[in-house]
Design a protein around this motif. Structure first.
Motif, short mmCIF file in Angstrom:
data_model
loop_
_atom_site.label_atom_id
_atom_site.label_comp_id
_atom_site.label_asym_id
_atom_site.label_seq_id
_atom_site.Cartn_x
_atom_site.Cartn_y
_atom_site.Cartn_z
N PHE D 229 0.80 -1.22 0.00
CA PHE D 229 0.00 0.00 0.00
C PHE D 229 0.84 1.27 0.00
CE2 PHE D 229 -2.27 3.42 2.08
CZ PHE D 229 -3.36 3.53 1.23
N GLU D 230 1.87 1.33 0.84
CA GLU D 230 2.65 2.56 0.93
C GLU D 230 3.37 2.87 -0.38
OE1 GLU D 230 2.64 4.93 3.04
OE2 GLU D 230 1.24 3.87 4.34
N ALA D 231 3.97 1.85 -0.97
CA ALA D 231 4.69 2.08 -2.22
C ALA D 231 3.73 2.52 -3.33
CB ALA D 231 5.43 0.81 -2.63
N ARG D 232 2.59 1.92 -3.33
CA ARG D 232 1.60 2.30 -4.35
C ARG D 232 1.21 3.76 -4.16
NH1 ARG D 232 -4.56 1.92 -3.30
NH2 ARG D 232 -5.48 1.67 -5.36
N PHE D 233 1.05 4.21 -2.94
CA PHE D 233 0.72 5.61 -2.72
C PHE D 233 1.87 6.51 -3.18
CE2 PHE D 233 0.42 9.44 -0.02
CZ PHE D 233 -0.79 9.90 -0.50
N GLN D 234 3.10 6.08 -2.92
CA GLN D 234 4.24 6.85 -3.42
C GLN D 234 4.25 6.91 -4.94
OE1 GLN D 234 5.88 8.72 -1.44
NE2 GLN D 234 4.70 7.81 0.25
N ALA D 235 3.89 5.83 -5.57
CA ALA D 235 3.85 5.82 -7.04
C ALA D 235 2.86 6.86 -7.55
CB ALA D 235 3.47 4.42 -7.55
N LEU D 236 1.74 6.98 -6.87
CA LEU D 236 0.76 7.98 -7.30
C LEU D 236 1.31 9.38 -7.05
CD1 LEU D 236 -2.02 8.43 -8.47
CD2 LEU D 236 -2.96 8.34 -6.16
N MET D 237 1.97 9.56 -5.92
CA MET D 237 2.52 10.87 -5.59
C MET D 237 3.67 11.26 -6.52
SD MET D 237 0.71 12.28 -3.29
CE MET D 237 -0.71 11.46 -3.99
N ALA D 238 4.20 10.30 -7.25
CA ALA D 238 5.24 10.63 -8.21
C ALA D 238 4.73 11.57 -9.30
CB ALA D 238 5.80 9.34 -8.84
N TYR D 239 3.41 11.61 -9.47
CA TYR D 239 2.84 12.54 -10.46
C TYR D 239 2.75 13.92 -9.83
CZ TYR D 239 1.98 8.52 -13.35
OH TYR D 239 2.15 7.42 -14.12
N LYS D 240 3.92 14.52 -9.66
CA LYS D 240 4.00 15.79 -8.94
C LYS D 240 3.23 16.89 -9.64
CE LYS D 240 8.50 15.04 -6.72
NZ LYS D 240 9.06 13.94 -7.55
N SER D 241 3.22 16.89 -10.96
CA SER D 241 2.52 17.97 -11.67
C SER D 241 1.02 17.92 -11.40
CB SER D 241 2.78 17.86 -13.18
OG SER D 241 2.16 16.71 -13.72
N GLN D 242 0.53 16.76 -11.06
CA GLN D 242 -0.90 16.65 -10.73
C GLN D 242 -1.18 17.10 -9.31
OE1 GLN D 242 -3.16 15.57 -13.17
NE2 GLN D 242 -1.26 16.03 -14.23
N PHE D 243 -0.31 16.68 -8.39
CA PHE D 243 -0.66 16.82 -6.99
C PHE D 243 0.04 17.98 -6.31
CE2 PHE D 243 -1.33 12.36 -8.16
CZ PHE D 243 -2.70 12.36 -8.06
N SER D 244 1.19 18.39 -6.83
CA SER D 244 1.88 19.51 -6.18
C SER D 244 1.17 20.82 -6.47
CB SER D 244 3.34 19.59 -6.67
OG SER D 244 3.98 18.37 -6.40
N ASP D 245 0.78 21.03 -7.72
CA ASP D 245 0.04 22.25 -8.05
C ASP D 245 -1.16 22.39 -7.13
OD1 ASP D 245 0.44 22.58 -11.66
OD2 ASP D 245 1.85 22.66 -9.98
N GLN D 246 -1.86 21.31 -7.02
CA GLN D 246 -3.05 21.33 -6.19
C GLN D 246 -2.69 21.70 -4.75
OE1 GLN D 246 -4.94 17.48 -6.05
NE2 GLN D 246 -6.96 18.38 -6.09
#
Lengths: 301, 301, 301, 301, 301, 301
Positions: D229-246
């Motif tokens: 679960f944790e690694a999968r969440f990190q994989a999603l967070m790798a999409y910084k352009s999606q989540f950092s802007d937000q």
């Protein structure tokens, strides 16, 4: 007897075989499928039974089967003709839609519309709308939409009677033996021919049903093919390029026996649902309409 | 004509009206429901139509309606008799199961078993197995299990022909007019009487169907009651203690008109599903069995 | 052995065979059904296969079959014992619930609870919760609720080890041949015997599945019984009072052949769903849990 | 090891990992989705778990994500590569189908066919066939039909190994750590290269499953991803352009926390269905096939 | 007014009428259908009711009805305008998609996207996704996907305000009488005009619902149209070229009466489901969200 | 305010809070469940929210929880009182039906009827009719049938106001704080008291809904309990005998944390379905009835 006469006199309009404002229909039943040998597997017994009841039956194959692993389109055309004779089919034709690429395009719909307006079937059998092979389920939607379009008065699809003019002319099977002449035999064939000469008149089938044998879904009804089962199996075996090669590779009898066992088990399974021996399964979308409760078949308990 | 003769000669066994090893059945169709006036609402038109086709029909009400807000059991018994005459029913009876407390007990099942063995119907109409009123859905399960038990050869339920000996004897409606004598009229009635004298012989109905009008569920089939609609409405209006009081309280025409509007709209709605004017809806659990595709009613498109 | 050790070391917690706070279970799998010969028809092949894998299997028949048209309870008891041997079953017993009157009462639930606490199965196979025979679907609910009750710590059902003390003592089949000793063979049997001496300890099966062969419903999964099909058919034929009488009446081979054809077709039909030859169908209510996607069987396309 | 040998010796044919007449497959599992970051949300934990079991996994993104509100295709390509590394994926590629316009055309199907024939996965994970985003449900049908076409022997799609030759070459992740070498590691890679040299050989995946997390439908099975679960969440967070802007817009922690809460709740919900902590849900169309009833996971009661 | 203020202060976020970063929406509700007169049949009463509540409503007909058996596109345009006035609709327009050939192409989707971005409705009513007429069910998917695309910020569809510039300009109905001014009347219309001048800004409707009257499916909810029923029938009768010709051919009153009877029965049937007199049925895909249990309408028992 | 006046003047009859011929109802909402702490888990947040909206809420526990593994009936009674206070419930009572043996008998139905006629709720919340625990699904049917019976005018259930006279008197929670007085506060309480003095008058709840949290089924609607989530969790934690023992055994925080995590994930999952944070799920059998399309909550796309 008296009872039956009364039925004919008083039956409500929806039981009349045909709307009175439509020209005569040369085919009573048309089965449409994606590939040669599909109809043999899903509703061949039913087609034969209907022919034996005196109805004119036909088969429209959308493709010519050129993507099949074994054999080629020419072989399959000849085999399809043989199978059609075994099933006592009056008419069979293959369109030129590419095998493996049946798509629900406007052009393909019009190709089917032309056949429907020429052959004017009362009942159309389509493949079920779900399945493993994309050609099968797409053929279902394509066939349905063509049935709808074929009835639009303002849709003009030309006068050409030859659907696919290439190397697959409509097969006309000359000496089909049927138990009795078609009850519609007396209708003026020339009306249709006039229609052909002046353009294809609109036509909409009265009934559309779906052959579901390829898919594990509970049917609305089954048709008893106990008497037709052997002939239907022979019709499938007529596709020698499909089944002989296979036999050659693996020893002839086991393969053929295995195919027969599977086909027999499917037919028996659906037969058991209806309290009979062999059957083919179908779905209709409409609710049923029952005239006499005491004549509903299939024991409940 | 020839076609019909052939059908009788060659039809598969499941189309024969009755198994040859069973004694004659005095009722062709029995409708079972929880309360007097239920049958009138859900399948009264169908019962009348079947009587007009020459079948003997009957109604079994499980309760005597003593919990109804208006009227009492005695009034309802008289009204039920009137309604039965309008529907040309040959037999009607009410059991003594308490109104509002229909339970699927062994004792209640045996009460219904006795009726089934006496009246020996080919077709039983039950309420649908879901609904708003617990008596309705419980009557459905109770009726089904009684149909099953009635066929067990080793189940002895005695010789008593009187089901509920109290103040609700079986109504025998003397002069019902039917369009033609029952096709089974020639069968030896004395066989059944012997059966009665020596104990109630096992009997299992051939067909069980469920009247679904009280519940919003898609029916398997509908029955065209266009010709029977008015008489069926009169049969319902025969329950004066239910509907006159109401009329008295609120002005006679609006209430009656409102009831009629609702009943008519329901009948029309199910009629539209079948392409006809008025209909009653039913469900059967079994798949259908079709002999001739060109005779399937209800237009598809 | 090595295989099992690995599983215990690495498997996630939900794969542990048994909660550690429960005594050892003498039965791995218990099939419950309403009538002797039900289990043979719906899951006999699966039971045999499980025995061949080294599991201890058992059968609990709720009734003694006294309402069957042919034979009597005594005959059926002997036949059931024969069938149990063919299926390599370790334990079989019939309760004294009346045939044709299986009811979900508190008393009946407790009778089943006692069996569950004595035999302590990990897996229980119940009939499907819909069906034609009321005994079948009632047995399903009764069995489920007994499984639930059996696990309630505060429910005391006494110490009596003999469930039905009358003329149907538990059949103990002495010389069942199994491919290998049960993987649980080493667990201390005395723990259970102590439990018996001091009262029946609570027990709840880990898994409840439903055998659906009597009903036309899509299964969750099938079990390959290709290797067990013949023995399972012999187990059914062990009920000579059911099938020999029938043969005597109608000519011995056709009847037996017809039964075999039907059973074979059903098994083949479910086999085809799973891409194998013969199978028995089951439903589980829970979602599945897959450890390795590459090991999911049954080809998709 | 011993375990695997036994399986190969005794397992029934349908359990063999691969048909013997097919060349070795470089990917064990291929997940296909419409947009970069879809796979991370629906089945990222499962992909990682499979890699940790020693399987080679891959991801095919149909589009390059140019219609996303934030970021651009170039950013997303880099982020997708980062996510792929976190998920231990062996191969990832994006086709050039326009974002927001995934259509089930012949051309698009062929693009996917080429990938399937090159990568030759045993298992394909598709999006579920219903959903909110048209690209998702269209990708499901497109992917399915491509799987079918990829197996047609007579369909020639050329020899080009580069699917989308533009700015998104196939990502080859060099140093993925896996718990153990793939069990198929010994298979001759050169067979595939030969295949590439002489044209892409037909290939049909053995199993197609559907990731349903985007849609509220009951899954057939879940996969335990508690450890992933944790690694999968990190994989999603790798999409910084999606989540950092937000995060920038709304305060960094709440947004990230909210996303995590939602993802965790979904994973827990499906975990609870399977009696575990975190899970991802899937549907398969086929029935299951169970070899040993005592090994079925998920407690019933 | 006060009511609205309270809502903004206390309502939970999901009840906010509009996302704050979107320009004002000139239409509250837009009904989309394949053919002129479809909306009148499926949701005309609801549209009128919404207008009477003070909302701005609109109708988008995808085709111009040129394939209808009677009349022509010009007649139908005039009739559609008359019907729109009766339903108090603020805006109506017909696209130039060919009648009988509604296809879910990219071009057609963009045509609908332009309308959605111009009219900016909060609620969109689509046809149900199943049906008899292919145009109807295709319009449903086409409409849904256009709603999705209309919200993509990076999708540029130009600035042209005239959707179909030919002979079917948008009908602007000048003097529609509504019970009260729209609650959104004070919003600056110029914002939208600016939007038009600088390109069509993205817009996604908050709610999409499906009108199901053409199909026998259980609705999620119904809308009470008892007060609107007569006007809605008049709106349908405004299509004189459809209904007058028919009347001329078959005697004027019976035909009109029959149409009215059918429409009334359908409306009554759905009304009965909701405990009211006349209603129109709808499906929504989402679950509901209830704020106060004591305000849920429709009596349960 | 003005808005509300308009509603009362123009609203259709089905929106009136109560039929005018019924006495005032002391409870607005009654939640019925099998065991103490069931309501806390399935609809505790909703009950609290309704109390905060000014409604009088109540809880009827069918059993006293004596079969629970931990604690005893006396402990649970005290804990239930504590939980009721936290949920601001006005009334709570436990019947004397045996725990683990909730049966749908006439006697049990009458026990519930008496409560319904005394407490006269407008809305009744029942458990869902499927589930893992037999007590839960039986409570659902028992509760439904009691609601039906409670409205039968001729059913006399005596005048006794004390439902279970033993050691579980009705809990009257004195100082519940609610956001505002109940809108029905002005209704004459004495009418009910007269009713009590002269026998329990018939009463039928207007609305019956089913709390589905224990079962994985798609809800009809959810209720936003974001503001009530913490209090609802405290109400559950009030059952110290259930949760403290557990904590003692396994370390106090992890157990409590695990419970909280599960409850939170379930609430979040259903919240996400409705576009909110935390929610509880419900099913209603009736179709919905929508007055204004623009007020339907939950974003579609």
């Amino acid at each position: 007897m008296i009872h039956n006469v009364r039925r004919l006199l008083f039956a409500p309009p929806y039981l009349y075989p045909f709307p009175t404002d439509m020209p005569a229909s040369p085919l009573d039943i048309l089965a449409l499928a994606a590939h040669r040998d599909d109809v043999e597997q899903t509703c061949g017994g039913t087609l034969l039974k209907m022919a034996q009841l005196g109805h004119r039956t036909g088969i429209l194959d959308l493709t010519q089967g050129e993507m099949g692993t074994r054999g080629n389109a020419k072989d399959r055309a000849r085999e399809a003709e043989d199978a059609a004779k075994i099933l006592c089919t009056s008419w069979r034709q293959a369109l030129d839609i590419p095998d493996g690429r049946v798509e629900n395009t406007w052009e393909n719909r019009l190709k089917v519309v032309r056949v429907l307006r020429q052959q004017r079937p009362r009942v159309v059998i389509l493949p079920y709308w779900k399945g493993r092979h994309p050609d099968h389920y797409t053929a279902s939607v394509l066939g349905y939409e063509a049935c709808f379009l074929a009835g639009l008065a303002k849709l003009d699809v030309g006068v050409d009677l030859n659907v696919a003019a290439g190397d697959s002319p409509a097969i006309v099977i000359p000496n089909v033996e049927r138990a009795s002449p078609s009850p519609r035999a007396g209708r003026p064939q020339d009306i249709r021919q006039d229609a052909g000469a002046t353009g294809l008149l609109p036509h909409r089938p009265f009934k559309i049903i779906y052959a579901t044998l390829y898919y594990d879904v509970r049917p609305t009804f089954v048709v008893d093919i106990t008497e037709q089962f052997e002939a239907r199996f022979q019709a499938l075996m007529a596709y020698k390029s499909q089944f002989s090669d296979q036999e050659a590779g693996k020893g002839i009898f086991p393969a053929r026996d295995e195919i027969r066992s599977r086909i027999e088990s499917m037919a028996r399974f659906y037969g058991m649902l209806g309290g009979i021996t062999y059957a083919e399964p179908f779905i209709q979308k409409e609710v049923g309409l029952v005239e006499d409760l005491t004549l509903i078949p299939v024991k409940s308990i």
